[in-house]
Design an enzyme around this catalytic site. Structure first.
Site, short mmCIF file in Angstrom:
data_model
loop_
_atom_site.label_atom_id
_atom_site.label_comp_id
_atom_site.label_asym_id
_atom_site.label_seq_id
_atom_site.Cartn_x
_atom_site.Cartn_y
_atom_site.Cartn_z
N HIS A 4 0.82 -1.21 0.00
CA HIS A 4 0.00 0.00 0.00
C HIS A 4 0.85 1.26 0.00
O HIS A 4 0.37 2.33 0.33
CB HIS A 4 -0.96 0.02 1.19
CG HIS A 4 -1.97 -1.08 1.16
ND1 HIS A 4 -1.74 -2.30 1.74
CD2 HIS A 4 -3.19 -1.16 0.58
CE1 HIS A 4 -2.79 -3.09 1.53
NE2 HIS A 4 -3.68 -2.43 0.83
S1 FES Z 1 2.24 -0.83 3.16
FE1 FES Z 1 0.91 -2.47 3.61
S2 FES Z 1 2.14 -3.99 4.54
FE2 FES Z 1 3.47 -2.37 4.06
#
Ligand code: FES
Length: 156
Positions: free
Chosen positions: A121
């Protein structure tokens, strides 16, 4: 006969209280730092988790030390995260959902802050392993470790 029977019965019980040999072996791990050139990193497994060991360059140290700690999501100074400035040791597990961030290889993305990038993400960590951008709430954790010599650490 009764005494012998009792003795035999006790052995498996005591055995089951001892950790398995492989568990003991993973309780701590020694890392030979001499095999990690300046600017490179090594990943070792410790208690089932990857641990990132980075031999930081003078530039990476400087940029980590110059950050205004009050601007950080998880405020921590660089000096509180290292025992020796040239060596950063962190658990390589993103504090968002537990992915392993990229950045251990030269060819990996290092994010906007010269550390690690977690593509799931989009969390960006700096050269001190501190969260700088994206959804992760906390810095990469620093495990307990000690320097056994100038070129060997023991994690755990
Ligand atoms: S940004 Fe989601 S696990 Fe690292």
């Amino acid at each position: 006969m009764g005494a012998v029977g009792a003795g035999v019965a006790i052995v498996p019980m005591v055995d089951s209280l001892n950790p398995a040999a492989d568990t003991l072996a993973l309780a701590s791990v020694e890392v030979d730092l001499s095999s990690i050139p300046v600017g490179e990193s090594k990943t070792v497994m410790w208690r089932g988790k990857p641990v990132f060991v980075r031999h930081r360059t003078p530039e990476q140290i400087k940029s980590a030390e110059e950050v205004d700690v009050s601007t950080l999501r998880d405020p921590q100074s660089d000096k509180d995260r290292v025992k020796r400035p040239e060596w950063l040791v962190t658990i390589g597990v993103c504090t968002h959902l537990g992915c392993v961030p990229l950045g251990q290889k030269d060819t990996d993305p290092h994010g906007d802050f010269g550390g690690w990038f977690c593509p799931c993400h989009g969390s960006h960590y700096d050269s001190s392993g501190r969260i700088r951008k994206g959804p992760a709430p906390l810095n990469l954790a620093v495990p307990s470790y000690v320097f056994l010599t100038d070129t060997t650490i023991r994690i755990g």
